[in-house]
Enzyme design. Structure first.
Site, PDB file in Angstrom:
ATOM      1  N   VAL A 100      13.672 138.547 -32.924  1.00  0.00           N
ATOM      2  CA  VAL A 100      13.187 137.162 -32.845  1.00  0.00           C
ATOM      3  C   VAL A 100      13.532 136.530 -31.495  1.00  0.00           C
ATOM      4  CG1 VAL A 100      13.282 136.830 -35.344  1.00  0.00           C
ATOM      5  CG2 VAL A 100      15.242 136.138 -33.954  1.00  0.00           C
ATOM      6  N   GLY A 123      19.521 143.636 -35.765  1.00  0.00           N
ATOM      7  CA  GLY A 123      18.229 144.075 -35.229  1.00  0.00           C
ATOM      8  C   GLY A 123      17.174 142.992 -35.286  1.00  0.00           C
ATOM      9  N   CYS A 124      17.168 142.237 -36.366  1.00  0.00           N
ATOM     10  CA  CYS A 124      16.172 141.174 -36.527  1.00  0.00           C
ATOM     11  C   CYS A 124      16.462 140.004 -35.588  1.00  0.00           C
ATOM     12  CB  CYS A 124      16.147 140.709 -37.987  1.00  0.00           C
ATOM     13  SG  CYS A 124      15.713 142.039 -39.128  1.00  0.00           S
ATOM     14  N   THR A 125      17.742 139.741 -35.362  1.00  0.00           N
ATOM     15  CA  THR A 125      18.110 138.688 -34.410  1.00  0.00           C
ATOM     16  C   THR A 125      17.643 139.065 -33.015  1.00  0.00           C
ATOM     17  OG1 THR A 125      20.049 138.065 -35.718  1.00  0.00           O
ATOM     18  CG2 THR A 125      20.037 137.406 -33.399  1.00  0.00           C
TER      19      THR A 125
END
Length: 253
Positions: A127, A122-124
């Site tokens: 960003v 999710g964070c990838t």
């Protein structure tokens, strides 16, 4: 003849004096009671003075800027004191900084988007969405930063692997993450976005999905760009009107 002894008369017992009645003077209030009353009076006096000052300030045209309350989560429209907000953090390349410095270095303000953990799916996604929209999102002067409680090493690896054009901020102590209201108990980080302009005014502060956090900034930029476009259109219209008027005056002449 023997002398006859006469018995001596015993003196009658002294009359019993009636017990003196206690003075009926008004009882004084206990010292403790007086202290309570005095404290109440002091508090009331302080409140009255505060109201007087507020009314006086308003009547003198003093600016009434809403400010984020201490310990409270800042809301849109609040103006935060940048000099003492969020404590010290570190960039992914090891440079110590603060939100105040980041705002000072920016042209139009700072966008902080938070993510729970570097290099997770999710964070990838998040960003990379900010990466792919980096140019339009920074068109009006915003500086963009990713913010997490990851270490500089983890965030540097993340930035390098995803080829990010912006700096990632490391906040292991979660001082800034807590200050913007996106700390997740006990030691986690809530995904969200926080935007502050050059004056310290909060223009966005909310949790959201990877795509949702990007959309918040897109709308802010579109609103700002729309205002600039309108100003340019008005200026162009005024110039055209002046040229037409000048031409008409020459023809009449």
């Amino acid at each position: 003849m023997p002398v006859e002894l006469r018995k001596r008369k015993e003196a009658p017992p002294a009359p019993v004096q009636p017990a003196k009645k206690k003075a009926t003077a008004k009882a004084k209030k206990p010292a403790s009671e007086k202290t309570v009353v005095e404290k109440v009076q002091e508090v009331v006096a302080e409140k009255v003075e505060a109201v007087k000052e507020a009314v006086s300030g308003a009547s003198n045209g003093a600016a009434s800027k809403p400010a984020a309350t201490a310990g409270g989560k800042p809301k849109v429209g609040d103006t935060i004191d940048l000099t003492s907000f969020g404590g010290e953090i570190e960039t992914n390349d090891g440079k110590k900084t603060t939100l105040a410095k980041l705002v000072e270095e920016s042209k139009g303000g700072v966008v902080l988007f938070t993510y729970p953990k570097a290099s997770t799916p999710g964070c990838t996604n998040q960003v990379c969405l900010f990466r792919d929209s980096y140019a339009p999102l920074t068109a009006t002067g915003y500086s963009i930063y990713g913010l997490s409680n990851d270490s500089p090493k983890a965030n540097t690896t993340f930035k390098t692997k995803q080829n990010l054009p912006y700096t990632l901020l490391c906040d292991p102590a979660q001082t800034l993450i807590s200050a913007i209201g996106l700390k997740k108990a006990p030691k986690g980080t809530t995904r969200g976005v926080f935007v502050v302009d050059k004056s310290g005014k909060v223009v966005a502060a909310e949790p959201g999905s990877p795509a949702g956090t990007v959309e918040v900034v897109k709308k802010l930029v579109a609103g700002g760009a729309g205002g600039e476009v309108k100003q340019k259109e008005d200026a162009d219209a005024a110039t055209t009107a002046a040229e037409v008027a000048d031409t008409a005056a020459k023809v009449d002449g």
